[in-house]
Design an enzyme around this catalytic site. Structure first.
Site, mmCIF file in Angstrom:
data_model
loop_
_atom_site.group_PDB
_atom_site.id
_atom_site.type_symbol
_atom_site.label_atom_id
_atom_site.label_comp_id
_atom_site.label_asym_id
_atom_site.label_seq_id
_atom_site.Cartn_x
_atom_site.Cartn_y
_atom_site.Cartn_z
ATOM 1 N N ARG A 103 0.845 -1.197 0.000
ATOM 2 C CA ARG A 103 0.000 0.000 0.000
ATOM 3 C C ARG A 103 0.875 1.240 0.000
ATOM 4 O O ARG A 103 1.780 1.360 0.816
ATOM 5 C CB ARG A 103 -0.820 0.056 1.301
ATOM 6 N N THR A 107 -1.486 7.460 -0.329
ATOM 7 C CA THR A 107 -2.782 7.326 -1.033
ATOM 8 C C THR A 107 -3.572 6.106 -0.566
ATOM 9 O O THR A 107 -4.762 6.010 -0.847
ATOM 10 C CB THR A 107 -2.534 7.171 -2.543
ATOM 11 N N ASP A 199 1.026 -3.355 11.944
ATOM 12 C CA ASP A 199 1.431 -3.705 10.575
ATOM 13 C C ASP A 199 1.869 -5.172 10.557
ATOM 14 O O ASP A 199 2.904 -5.535 11.116
ATOM 15 C CB ASP A 199 2.581 -2.791 10.137
ATOM 16 N N ASP A 202 5.396 -6.037 9.059
ATOM 17 C CA ASP A 202 6.488 -5.608 9.945
ATOM 18 C C ASP A 202 6.598 -6.535 11.156
ATOM 19 O O ASP A 202 7.703 -6.873 11.604
ATOM 20 C CB ASP A 202 6.251 -4.172 10.428
HETATM 21 C C1 PRP Z 1 -0.805 -5.008 4.234
HETATM 22 C C2 PRP Z 1 -1.592 -6.292 4.240
HETATM 23 C C3 PRP Z 1 -2.485 -6.143 3.048
HETATM 24 C C4 PRP Z 1 -2.741 -4.665 2.998
HETATM 25 C C5 PRP Z 1 -4.118 -4.402 3.524
HETATM 26 O O1 PRP Z 1 0.224 -5.073 3.328
HETATM 27 O O2 PRP Z 1 -0.799 -7.443 4.217
HETATM 28 O O3 PRP Z 1 -1.897 -6.609 1.843
HETATM 29 O O4 PRP Z 1 -1.778 -4.044 3.871
HETATM 30 O O5 PRP Z 1 -4.465 -3.075 3.389
HETATM 31 P P1 PRP Z 1 -5.595 -2.594 2.387
HETATM 32 O O6 PRP Z 1 -6.772 -3.501 2.599
HETATM 33 O O7 PRP Z 1 -5.875 -1.186 2.827
HETATM 34 O O8 PRP Z 1 -5.073 -2.647 0.991
HETATM 35 P P2 PRP Z 1 1.298 -3.866 3.208
HETATM 36 O O9 PRP Z 1 0.836 -2.889 2.180
HETATM 37 O O10 PRP Z 1 1.578 -3.310 4.560
HETATM 38 O O11 PRP Z 1 2.557 -4.586 2.599
HETATM 39 P P3 PRP Z 1 3.549 -5.608 3.314
HETATM 40 O O12 PRP Z 1 2.779 -6.874 3.569
HETATM 41 O O13 PRP Z 1 4.630 -5.796 2.306
HETATM 42 O O14 PRP Z 1 4.049 -4.986 4.589
HETATM 43 N N1 URA Z 2 -2.060 -3.432 6.846
HETATM 44 C C1 URA Z 2 -1.622 -3.888 8.039
HETATM 45 O O1 URA Z 2 -0.627 -4.626 8.102
HETATM 46 N N2 URA Z 2 -2.286 -3.511 9.143
HETATM 47 C C2 URA Z 2 -3.374 -2.730 9.103
HETATM 48 O O2 URA Z 2 -3.950 -2.434 10.182
HETATM 49 C C3 URA Z 2 -3.822 -2.258 7.854
HETATM 50 C C4 URA Z 2 -3.143 -2.642 6.737
#
Ligand code: PRP
Ligand code: URA
Length: 208
Positions: A103, A107, A199, A202
């Site tokens: 994400r 945005t 997160d 993370d």
């Molecule tokens: C997190 C999670 C989803 C997304 C959810 O990924 O694993 O893919 O956010 O958010 P949304 O419903 O608002 O799209 P992130 O973008 O943090 O990437 P990562 O897993 O690489 O940390």
């Molecule tokens: N992605 C995450 O990992 N945590 C949240 O709460 C939302 C999006």
């Protein structure tokens, strides 16, 4: 909410508490997520069709069963990786695809950077795995990818969902059943789920 199934199980409730706890370190987070994923896999596959076969025991032939469906597991990178091993524990015959999305923090729109799927998804049951369904942007984009690659039967499996994310995914993809362990309250101004667990990527990989 239509198309949403909450996976309700005492072991999931206990493990979800560990995952939410801010004191849980990366190692414990990963092992707990893997264990919860196994329980999720068990519940999400409860209605899979079987084909009869014959199995020869050391004494005689008897009836046995094999899964009728070819199963494909697709984690959304990165955080979906935390669910894969737990699913493979119950579905060792599954093939595994990957879709990479993150994400944009300003945005909140999903940005794609990788995808690789097994051949011929058309006849398979595809289980899309991502522990977090927040705005629904990533989940909806991943489902669109899968459909472009020919997937026709898809279940979206998440650990923690926000109402906005469930609404978006079920509006964009009314044919997809969504399974979540819990429906949380809402999103905060930065698109994080409340109360949530922070997160997920993370916390799995220690990048916070
Ligand atoms: C997190 C999670 C989803 C997304 C959810 O990924 O694993 O893919 O956010 O958010 P949304 O419903 O608002 O799209 P992130 O973008 O943090 O990437 P990562 O897993 O690489 O940390
Ligand atoms: N992605 C995450 O990992 N945590 C949240 O709460 C939302 C999006």
């Amino acid at each position: 909410m239509k198309n949403l199934t909450i996976i309700d199980h005492p072991l999931i409730k206990r493990d979800l508490t560990v995952l939410r706890d801010r004191r849980t370190n990366n190692h414990l987070f990963r092992t707990t997520l893997r264990r919860i994923a196994s329980v999720m896999a068990f519940q999400v596959t409860h209605d899979l069709k079987l084909r009869r076969c014959t199995v020869r025991t050391p004494l005689e032939n008897t009836r046995g069963y094999i899964l009728a469906d070819d199963i494909v597991i697709v984690p959304v990178l990165r955080a979906g990786l935390g669910l894969v091993e737990g699913f493979l524990d119950f579905l060792p015959e599954a093939r595994v695809g990957h879709v990479g999305l993150y994400r944009n923090e300003q945005t909140l729109q999903p940005v794609d950077y990788y995808s690789k799927f097994p051949r011929s998804l058309g006849g398979s049951l595809v289980l899309l795995l991502d522990p977090m369904l927040a705005t629904g942007g990533s989940g909806s984009a991943a489902l669109t990818f899968l459909k472009k690659k020919g997937a026709r039967r898809i279940r979206f499996v998440t650990l923690l969902a926000a109402p906005a994310g469930v609404r978006k995914v079920t509006l964009d993809h009314p044919d997809v059943r969504v399974f979540s362990c819990v429906l949380d309250r809402r999103l905060n101004s930065r698109g994080y789920i409340l109360p949530g667990l922070g997160d997920a990527g993370d916390r799995i990989f220690g990048t916070d």
